[in-house]
Design a protein around this motif. Structure first.
Motif, short mmCIF file in Angstrom:
data_model
loop_
_atom_site.label_atom_id
_atom_site.label_comp_id
_atom_site.label_asym_id
_atom_site.label_seq_id
_atom_site.Cartn_x
_atom_site.Cartn_y
_atom_site.Cartn_z
N UNK A 138 0.82 -1.22 0.00
CA UNK A 138 0.00 0.00 0.00
C UNK A 138 0.85 1.27 0.00
N UNK A 139 2.08 1.18 0.53
CA UNK A 139 2.95 2.36 0.57
C UNK A 139 3.41 2.77 -0.83
N UNK A 140 3.46 1.81 -1.75
CA UNK A 140 4.02 2.07 -3.08
C UNK A 140 3.00 1.89 -4.20
N UNK A 141 1.72 1.79 -3.86
CA UNK A 141 0.70 1.63 -4.90
C UNK A 141 -0.60 2.29 -4.45
N UNK A 150 -4.58 8.20 -12.02
CA UNK A 150 -3.84 7.10 -12.62
C UNK A 150 -3.67 5.97 -11.62
N UNK A 151 -3.65 4.76 -12.16
CA UNK A 151 -3.37 3.59 -11.32
C UNK A 151 -1.87 3.57 -11.00
N UNK A 152 -1.56 3.37 -9.74
CA UNK A 152 -0.16 3.33 -9.30
C UNK A 152 0.16 1.90 -8.85
N UNK A 153 1.25 1.34 -9.40
CA UNK A 153 1.67 -0.03 -9.11
C UNK A 153 3.12 -0.05 -8.67
N UNK A 154 3.54 -1.15 -8.04
CA UNK A 154 4.93 -1.37 -7.71
C UNK A 154 5.40 -2.61 -8.46
N UNK A 155 6.50 -2.50 -9.19
CA UNK A 155 7.00 -3.63 -9.95
C UNK A 155 7.51 -4.73 -9.02
N UNK A 156 7.45 -5.95 -9.52
CA UNK A 156 7.75 -7.12 -8.67
C UNK A 156 9.19 -7.11 -8.15
N UNK A 157 10.17 -6.72 -8.99
CA UNK A 157 11.55 -6.77 -8.52
C UNK A 157 11.79 -5.78 -7.39
N UNK A 158 11.14 -4.60 -7.46
CA UNK A 158 11.28 -3.61 -6.38
C UNK A 158 10.64 -4.12 -5.10
N UNK A 159 9.50 -4.81 -5.23
CA UNK A 159 8.84 -5.36 -4.05
C UNK A 159 9.68 -6.47 -3.43
N UNK A 160 10.34 -7.29 -4.25
CA UNK A 160 11.21 -8.35 -3.72
C UNK A 160 12.40 -7.76 -2.96
N UNK A 161 12.91 -6.64 -3.44
CA UNK A 161 14.01 -5.97 -2.72
C UNK A 161 13.52 -5.49 -1.36
N UNK A 162 12.34 -4.90 -1.31
CA UNK A 162 11.79 -4.41 -0.05
C UNK A 162 11.49 -5.56 0.91
N UNK A 203 -2.58 -13.12 -0.70
CA UNK A 203 -3.28 -11.83 -0.75
C UNK A 203 -4.02 -11.66 -2.07
N UNK A 204 -3.43 -12.16 -3.14
CA UNK A 204 -4.13 -12.12 -4.44
C UNK A 204 -5.38 -12.98 -4.38
N UNK A 205 -5.27 -14.17 -3.79
CA UNK A 205 -6.41 -15.09 -3.70
C UNK A 205 -7.55 -14.49 -2.89
N UNK A 206 -7.21 -13.70 -1.87
CA UNK A 206 -8.23 -13.03 -1.05
C UNK A 206 -8.70 -11.72 -1.66
N UNK A 207 -8.14 -11.39 -2.84
CA UNK A 207 -8.51 -10.16 -3.56
C UNK A 207 -8.16 -8.90 -2.77
N UNK A 208 -7.09 -9.00 -1.97
CA UNK A 208 -6.62 -7.83 -1.21
C UNK A 208 -5.60 -7.03 -2.00
N UNK A 209 -4.98 -7.65 -3.02
CA UNK A 209 -4.10 -6.92 -3.92
C UNK A 209 -4.45 -7.29 -5.36
N UNK A 210 -4.10 -6.39 -6.27
CA UNK A 210 -4.29 -6.62 -7.70
C UNK A 210 -2.92 -6.82 -8.36
N UNK A 211 -2.91 -7.47 -9.51
CA UNK A 211 -1.67 -7.64 -10.28
C UNK A 211 -1.92 -7.22 -11.72
N UNK A 224 3.48 -6.36 -11.85
CA UNK A 224 3.40 -5.31 -10.83
C UNK A 224 2.22 -5.57 -9.91
N UNK A 225 2.29 -4.99 -8.71
CA UNK A 225 1.26 -5.23 -7.68
C UNK A 225 0.66 -3.90 -7.23
N UNK A 226 -0.60 -4.01 -6.77
CA UNK A 226 -1.33 -2.83 -6.29
C UNK A 226 -2.31 -3.27 -5.22
N UNK A 227 -2.44 -2.47 -4.17
CA UNK A 227 -3.44 -2.76 -3.15
C UNK A 227 -4.83 -2.49 -3.72
#
Length: 540
Positions: A138-141, A150-162, A203-211, A224-227
């Motif tokens: 949620x901090x990055x999307x 605009x829709x704001x997403x965080x790319x997967x590689x950046x999320x893996x680093x975090x 979280x995707x299965x519970x529909x708490x985040x979008x991809x 990329x991921x988005x809350x």
């Protein structure tokens, strides 16, 4: 003319002139013979007119040989579908029937699904790590609330680093291992958490985040991921202040400025929006372990009687060595008597193989020697200096036009305290197929009969890199340039295929039980990558 009972006389004529009739059910002949139907059509099937059908149903309703519907209400609803209950009512299959003025079966509503708006719905589905990971996303999307945003997403590689930063700071309770990940068109070794990726799937299965998945200009794929809005509501109800502060500790500077993830020269770093602050992340720093291995090649590739070297007597050296693992790993699955095969393709041909054999000295009285991938720019000079790190070769067998088998003994410099006895069996074929094989004698203080998957994931990364250096030191400069063309100038981290063979696995259970979506599957993913299916090879 209508009959006395108000119904049309005779049979009802259907649209195409065929008489419409109510056919007796197949099980009717097994019922009480007092209700036998006399009328039969030409084919022998029973038929009733519309008027007679109503009279028969009325007679059935008054039969004392049929169970009363009221008994159904006394014992609760039956677990039958609506169509099955209605069919049973008319065919008298001893489930329920109509008696007197009783109504047809009442179809009760199915159990209502759990209310996802209920505060208790996510109690047994979302853990503290789930909530912290959701807050991190949620901090990055941010989802767009209207057409102008605009829709704001965080790319997967950046999320893996975090996620990695959250692990090393103790905020997220996950394991991680070194794996190659494609970022743009560059293949980078990263410390990736399979448990973190699994929680993202939850979280995707519970529909708490979008991809979202997008194609790149280099024909690659970006995820990329988005809350989601539902995820925002769950955070408001469930996230504690302590969890929020813990995640903020590695996502913001001491002054409260948000940190962003960047990549430069295969190294990830954090920076603020004004670029005044910049610090390197250690997510791309691979971790070494001490181990002892022996060369191995399958018998189907051997053509001679010459035996291969065994380093089993040196296994104790691994226990005396060190590692630079920063995480406290949790050992869930272990293997015994492990052999690893690594396969790849390199541009070869008959002439290339003949040149390689000449370089290896296959036909010389003294074969093999040391080899390096350094190109000699001053061949006429007297003195030759090379960097540390060479490959020793011992030829096993060869065919001048088809293949060569040899042992490669790695002599690369390691960090202080790291002990690595690294010895490969290598098979090179004229069509470009190359196979590297080794047997694990020990990793750290784990013997050959108890090889931890956590530790093996570090070993796999190491032999992936060293196997590239082996072949680079033996092939020609032209072949190396061809590899650069094939892998976009990134031949050092090129893709290979891993095969892991083991005589034992602990715990031993049915194959599908390892894909539990939890700790067993997450640990297996550390060495195999994404898993799709598991199968038993035998009943044992």
């Amino acid at each position: 003319m209508p009959a006395a009972n108000g119904l049309p006389g005779g049979l009802v004529t259907a649209k195409h002139g065929k008489k419409s009739a109510v056919r007796a059910p197949a099980s009717y002949d097994e019922m009480d013979p007092t209700f036998d139907i006399d009328g039969q059509n030409e084919s022998g099937d029973h038929e009733l007119s519309a008027a007679d059908a109503l009279q028969r149903v009325s007679a059935l309703a008054g039969s004392s040989g049929v169970k009363e519907y009221s008994s159904l209400s006394a014992h609760g609803a039956l677990s039958l579908s609506a169509s099955e209950q209605w069919s049973a009512a008319f065919s008298r299959q001893d489930i329920f029937a109509i008696k007197g003025d009783a109504a047809l079966p009442v179809i009760l509503d199915a159990d209502k699904p759990e209310d996802e708006e209920d505060d208790d719905f996510y109690d047994d589905k979302v853990t503290q790590d789930h909530l912290r990971l959701l807050y991190l996303v949620s901090l990055y999307s941010k989802p767009a609330e209207n057409d102008e945003e605009k829709e704001v997403w965080i790319r997967s590689h950046a999320l893996l680093v975090l996620i990695y930063e959250g692990i090393v700071t103790g905020v997220l309770d996950y394991d991680y291992s070194s794996q190659a990940n494609v970022v743009g068109n560059v293949r980078v070794w990263m410390n990736i958490s399979q448990e973190g990726k699994d929680d993202l799937d939850d979280l995707r299965d519970l529909k708490l985040i979008n991809t979202i998945k997008l194609s790149t200009t280099d024909h690659g794929l970006v995820v990329a991921y988005q809350i989601s809005f539902k995820g925002q509501k769950v955070l408001k109800r469930k996230l504690t202040q302590s969890s929020q502060d813990a995640v903020n500790s590695f996502c913001f500077t001491a002054d409260g400025d948000p940190l962003h993830v960047g990549l430069e020269d295969r190294t990830f770093f954090f920076y603020t929006s004004d670029r005044a602050y910049k610090v390197q992340s250690k997510v791309s720093e691979t971790e070494d372990v001490s181990y002892v291995s022996s060369p191995y090649l399958p018998e189907c590739l051997r053509r001679g009687p010459r035996g291969m070297t065994s380093n089993a007597h040196r296994a104790f050296e691994s226990a005396a060595g060190k590692s630079d693992i920063k995480d406290e790993y949790n050992e869930v699955v272990s293997l015994g008597d492990v052999r690893i095969l690594i396969a790849e393709w390199v541009p070869f041909g008959d002439n290339s193989v003949a040149s390689l054999m000449d370089k290896l000295g296959c036909q010389d009285r003294v074969q093999g020697g040391f080899f390096s991938d350094v190109i000699d720019a001053y061949p006429a000079e007297e003195r030759l200096e090379t960097p540390s790190g060479m490959t020793g070769v011992r030829v096993l067998e060869f065919d001048l036009l088809n293949f060569v088998n040899f042992e490669a003994d790695i002599h690369f410099a390691e960090d202080e305290g790291i002990v690595q006895v690294e010895n490969f069996g290598t098979h090179i074929r004229s069509d470009g197929f190359i196979l590297y094989g080794l047997k694990i004698e020990a990793i750290m203080d784990h013997g050959a009969d108890n090889v931890s998957l956590d530790l093996m994931s570090r070993l796999l990364m190491d032999i992936q890199n060293d196997s590239s250096r082996i072949i680079d030191s033996l092939v020609s400069e032209y072949q190396r340039s061809m590899l650069d063309v094939v892998f976009y100038g990134d031949r050092a981290t090129r893709d290979k295929y891993n095969i892991i063979l083991a005589e034992m696995i602990t715990p031993k259970m049915s194959a599908e039980l390892y894909l539990d979506g939890k700790e067993h599957e997450s640990e297996i993913k550390q060495v195999l990558g994404d898993t799709f299916s598991a199968h038993n090879l035998s009943d044992d």
